[in-house]
Scaffold this active site. Structure first.
Site, PDB file in Angstrom:
ATOM      1  N   ASP A  67    -102.512-102.751 -61.131  1.00  0.00           N
ATOM      2  CA  ASP A  67    -103.394-102.533 -62.278  1.00  0.00           C
ATOM      3  C   ASP A  67    -104.615-101.697 -61.932  1.00  0.00           C
ATOM      4  OD1 ASP A  67    -104.019-104.808 -60.728  1.00  0.00           O
ATOM      5  OD2 ASP A  67    -105.236-105.686 -62.307  1.00  0.00           O
ATOM      6  N   HIS A 141    -110.288-110.380 -51.039  1.00  0.00           N
ATOM      7  CA  HIS A 141    -109.094-110.348 -51.872  1.00  0.00           C
ATOM      8  C   HIS A 141    -107.885-110.398 -50.929  1.00  0.00           C
ATOM      9  CE1 HIS A 141    -107.498-109.933 -55.849  1.00  0.00           C
ATOM     10  NE2 HIS A 141    -106.833-108.819 -55.602  1.00  0.00           N
TER      11      HIS A 141
END
Length: 309
Positions: A67, A141
């Site tokens: 994304d 992350h």
């Protein structure tokens, strides 16, 4: 006249929805137009804005989840199709160099545009721009991820009434600005005597991360902070598990970091009412709050006005 504004191309995380395109953000900053995290559909979203592929000077990718990068092939190929005459610099985590190479050459095309490929290799890496410094900071992350911030150096603003009081006008003003002082009738007038500080502006872009030092380093004193708020507090445990922020966490970061205008984005497809993000953020941040909407334009706030004694 310089323009500093954010053009929002998409606000969805993971998957697009009927109302939200995949991520994508274009920052106009004087002579730079920086495209951040072009997700799928970014090329088409640009057609609905005043930004064109030929305007782009730089592309910054935070990480290589789909994304945030699946729009790269179309954008890169569009640069060549439109025969963009200037080089376009691309920044991304060095650990994702293979991903970038595959996306760049996802299909056969005649590449004419000049890409200056400059991966980010270290936390705190700085890139010099004509209008300031672009800094990358490591985020938390599951894969290598960096956030970015653009910092304009502090300057000064000349005060006409004080210049007039010393009889300084015309070319002498320019000399005073360049040299820092001017000798008049046996007296030295310094730039500080006829000016006030002009704080530089700061823009920060924080996507896909749990709370970490890098988030705060990027957000510090930002005039405009664009930050992910994938989840609401009801999913705080899930957010921590998968390396994301809630709206409340993003708002607390903004308050603790002295942010002036906060832009929340990157919303999970499970939520359909943007007002819920605003409600949670408002419990922790009383400044200028924007819940990002596709194709919206957000201005960088006017400069901070220093006090004049």
């Amino acid at each position: 006249m310089s323009m500093r504004e954010l053009v929002v191309l998409g606000t969805a995380s993971q998957t697009p929805t009927r109302a939200r395109n995949h991520n994508g953000y274009a920052l106009r900053w004087d002579d730079e137009v920086i495209l951040f995290d072009p997700g799928e559909g970014s090329q088409r979203q640009l057609l609905h804005t005043g930004v064109t592929a030929s305007d782009l000077t730089r592309i910054c990718v935070t990480h290589f989840h789909g994304d945030h990068c699946l729009g790269l092939p179309g954008i890169i190929q569009r640069l060549s199709l439109d025969r963009v005459a200037h080089p376009v610099t691309v920044h991304f985590p060095a650990e994702g160099t293979d991903y970038f190479a595959r996306l760049r050459h996802a299909r056969s095309f005649h590449e004419t545009a000049e890409l200056a490929v400059e991966p980010v290799r270290a936390d705190g890496q700085r890139i010099g721009l004509r209008s300031g410094t672009l800094e990358a900071r490591r985020l938390r992350h599951p894969i290598a991820t960096y956030g970015y911030r653009l910092v304009e150096p502090d300057g000064y603003r000349m005060m006409p009434e004080k210049l007039a009081g010393y009889g300084i006008a015309g070319p002498a003003v320019g000399e005073l600005q360049r040299v820092g002082h001017l000798d008049l009738d046996g007296r030295r007038v310094t730039r500080e005597e006829v000016s006030v500080p002009r704080p530089g502006q700061r823009f920060a872009f924080v996507m896909d991360t749990g709370l970490c030092d890098g988030v705060y380093a990027l957000a510090e004193q930002a005039d405009l902070l664009v930050i992910e708020s994938t989840f609401l507090e009801s999913e705080a445990a899930l957010a921590a598990e998968v390396g994301h922020l809630t709206a409340g966490q993003a708002a607390r970061v903004a308050t603790e970091s002295g942010v002036r205008r906060l832009v929340l984005s990157h919303f999970s497809q499970r939520y359909h009412d943007p007002a819920r993000f605003a409600d949670e953020a408002r419990a922790h941040f009383d400044g200028d709050l924007v819940i990002a909407v596709d194709l919206a334009t957000v201005q960088v706030p006017p400069r901070r006005v220093p006090s004049v004694e």
